[in-house]
Motif scaffolding. Sequence first.
Motif, PDB file in Angstrom:
ATOM      1  N   ALA A  33       0.667  -1.382   0.104  1.00 16.14           N
ATOM      2  CA  ALA A  33       0.015   0.099   0.171  1.00 16.14           C
ATOM      3  C   ALA A  33       0.993   1.167  -0.046  1.00 16.14           C
ATOM      4  N   ALA A  34       2.015   1.224   0.760  1.00 11.95           N
ATOM      5  CA  ALA A  34       3.009   2.522   0.852  1.00 11.95           C
ATOM      6  C   ALA A  34       3.552   2.843  -0.251  1.00 11.95           C
ATOM      7  N   ARG A  35       3.899   1.662  -1.055  1.00 10.39           N
ATOM      8  CA  ARG A  35       4.600   1.846  -2.529  1.00 10.39           C
ATOM      9  C   ARG A  35       3.908   2.692  -3.414  1.00 10.39           C
ATOM     10  N   ARG A  36       2.744   2.941  -3.309  1.00  6.93           N
ATOM     11  CA  ARG A  36       2.119   3.834  -4.334  1.00  6.93           C
ATOM     12  C   ARG A  36       2.993   5.283  -4.565  1.00  6.93           C
ATOM     13  N   PHE A  37       3.746   5.368  -3.297  1.00  5.48           N
ATOM     14  CA  PHE A  37       4.563   6.651  -3.522  1.00  5.48           C
ATOM     15  C   PHE A  37       6.089   6.282  -3.666  1.00  5.48           C
ATOM     16  N   ASP A  38       6.356   5.890  -4.961  1.00  2.00           N
ATOM     17  CA  ASP A  38       7.827   5.284  -5.139  1.00  2.00           C
ATOM     18  C   ASP A  38       8.845   6.287  -5.048  1.00  2.00           C
ATOM     19  N   GLU A  39       8.636   7.646  -4.773  1.00  2.00           N
ATOM     20  CA  GLU A  39       9.772   8.533  -4.965  1.00  2.00           C
ATOM     21  C   GLU A  39      10.366   8.266  -3.531  1.00  2.00           C
ATOM     22  N   ILE A  40       9.673   7.820  -2.720  1.00  2.00           N
ATOM     23  CA  ILE A  40      10.333   7.714  -1.064  1.00  2.00           C
ATOM     24  C   ILE A  40      11.287   6.684  -0.953  1.00  2.00           C
ATOM     25  N   ASP A  41      12.268   6.905  -0.143  1.00  2.00           N
ATOM     26  CA  ASP A  41      13.202   5.941   0.523  1.00  2.00           C
ATOM     27  C   ASP A  41      12.524   5.458   1.731  1.00  2.00           C
ATOM     28  N   PHE A  42      11.803   4.321   1.779  1.00  2.00           N
ATOM     29  CA  PHE A  42      10.989   3.855   2.953  1.00  2.00           C
ATOM     30  C   PHE A  42      11.625   3.476   4.136  1.00  2.00           C
ATOM     31  N   ASP A  43      12.992   3.000   3.879  1.00  2.00           N
ATOM     32  CA  ASP A  43      13.912   2.654   5.273  1.00  2.00           C
ATOM     33  C   ASP A  43      14.177   4.002   5.823  1.00  2.00           C
ATOM     34  N   VAL A  44      14.777   4.841   5.061  1.00  2.00           N
ATOM     35  CA  VAL A  44      15.205   5.973   5.648  1.00  2.00           C
ATOM     36  C   VAL A  44      14.085   7.033   6.444  1.00  2.00           C
ATOM     37  N   VAL A  45      13.029   6.860   5.692  1.00  2.00           N
ATOM     38  CA  VAL A  45      11.868   7.812   6.369  1.00  2.00           C
ATOM     39  C   VAL A  45      11.464   6.939   7.474  1.00  2.00           C
ATOM     40  N   VAL A  46      11.246   5.337   7.688  1.00  2.00           N
ATOM     41  CA  VAL A  46      10.791   4.806   8.793  1.00  2.00           C
ATOM     42  C   VAL A  46      11.868   5.120   9.853  1.00  2.00           C
ATOM     43  N   ALA A  47      13.158   5.145   9.471  1.00  2.00           N
ATOM     44  CA  ALA A  47      14.050   5.373  10.552  1.00  2.00           C
ATOM     45  C   ALA A  47      13.952   6.717  11.431  1.00  2.00           C
ATOM     46  N   ALA A  48      13.774   7.788  10.275  1.00  2.00           N
ATOM     47  CA  ALA A  48      13.386   9.036  10.890  1.00  2.00           C
ATOM     48  C   ALA A  48      12.413   9.189  11.659  1.00  2.00           C
ATOM     49  N   ALA A  49      11.239   8.454  11.418  1.00  2.00           N
ATOM     50  CA  ALA A  49      10.089   8.667  12.065  1.00  2.00           C
ATOM     51  C   ALA A  49      10.248   7.708  13.484  1.00  2.00           C
ATOM     52  N   ASP A  50      11.026   6.601  13.688  1.00  2.00           N
ATOM     53  CA  ASP A  50      11.123   5.803  15.119  1.00  2.00           C
ATOM     54  C   ASP A  50      12.184   6.845  15.636  1.00  2.00           C
ATOM     55  N   ARG A  51      13.110   7.669  15.116  1.00  2.00           N
ATOM     56  CA  ARG A  51      13.866   8.489  15.958  1.00  2.00           C
ATOM     57  C   ARG A  51      13.003   9.794  16.422  1.00  2.00           C
ATOM     58  N   LEU A  52      12.191  10.310  15.892  1.00  2.00           N
ATOM     59  CA  LEU A  52      11.310  11.191  16.117  1.00  2.00           C
ATOM     60  C   LEU A  52      10.090  10.782  17.169  1.00  2.00           C
TER      61      LEU A  52
END
Length: 287
Positions: A33-52
Amino acid sequence: MVRATMWRATLHLVTAADFAAFRPLLTPMLAAAARRFDEIDFDVVVAAADRLLAAGPMTFNELRPRLQEEFPDAYDRALGYAVRMLTPLVMVPTEDPWSYPRESAFGLPGMRLDPAGLETLVERYLAAFGPATPADMQTWSGLGGLRRVMSGMDLDRLAGPDGKELFDLPGAPRPGGDVPAPVRFLPDFDTLVLGHADRTRVVADEHKGRVTTKNLRVRAVYLVDGFAAGTWQIKRSGKKARLLVSPFVPTPLEQLEEEALRLLAFAEPEASVLSLEVTDLEEMGGV
């Protein structure tokens, strides 16, 4: 209990144990479902969200701008959607009525996720909705490859009225069609309505347009003899609470009244005057 993104990438209230056991099984569906936005580096974004979020829960209106600071070229809604799908977050309950306000904060679950086997998920689904086909369970869960899993399990196999093979738990009760089914009021998006590929098991074809709208809302329905017979909603004014029904199958009000008043007393405990009324869909704001 926790409220979190689960089946079909929508929010559900589940036990903490079920969240820990079944949320990991849904990762492939949620990632797709998330990969509808293929311009995002998911691993990096998820790591940033976990940190925040490690610093504490946030609403998505608070989290998205923080993510946008780190990923200025990305669409902020896409960032939020990716986090909602890929990070196992739970809503933070509050003292608001029913515990969750319109804009809830989300936080890390604070528990170890320990995935169960798909066979356990199959058993839990069939306990609620069997007999059912693999396509039924796939519609409910969003997962694929379930025919292979179900065919390898020790399950009862039955022939459906359309010739399709149905699976059920061994020895599960299967009352006949002549057994009375009590009146039941189901909420919006109820899983019974969404839990089968063939929804005519609950909603007749001629009524599906009155249950599921063009913008994919699934209205609250009430069941008479096990089938959707109309839609309903509650209106509250001061100390008065009314349950409005919009029938598409003629049903005497007295047949609905006992269960309707029980529902009103549960949903509106502060109301002192309870009533059941018939209206139409336009008056209920449904069109």
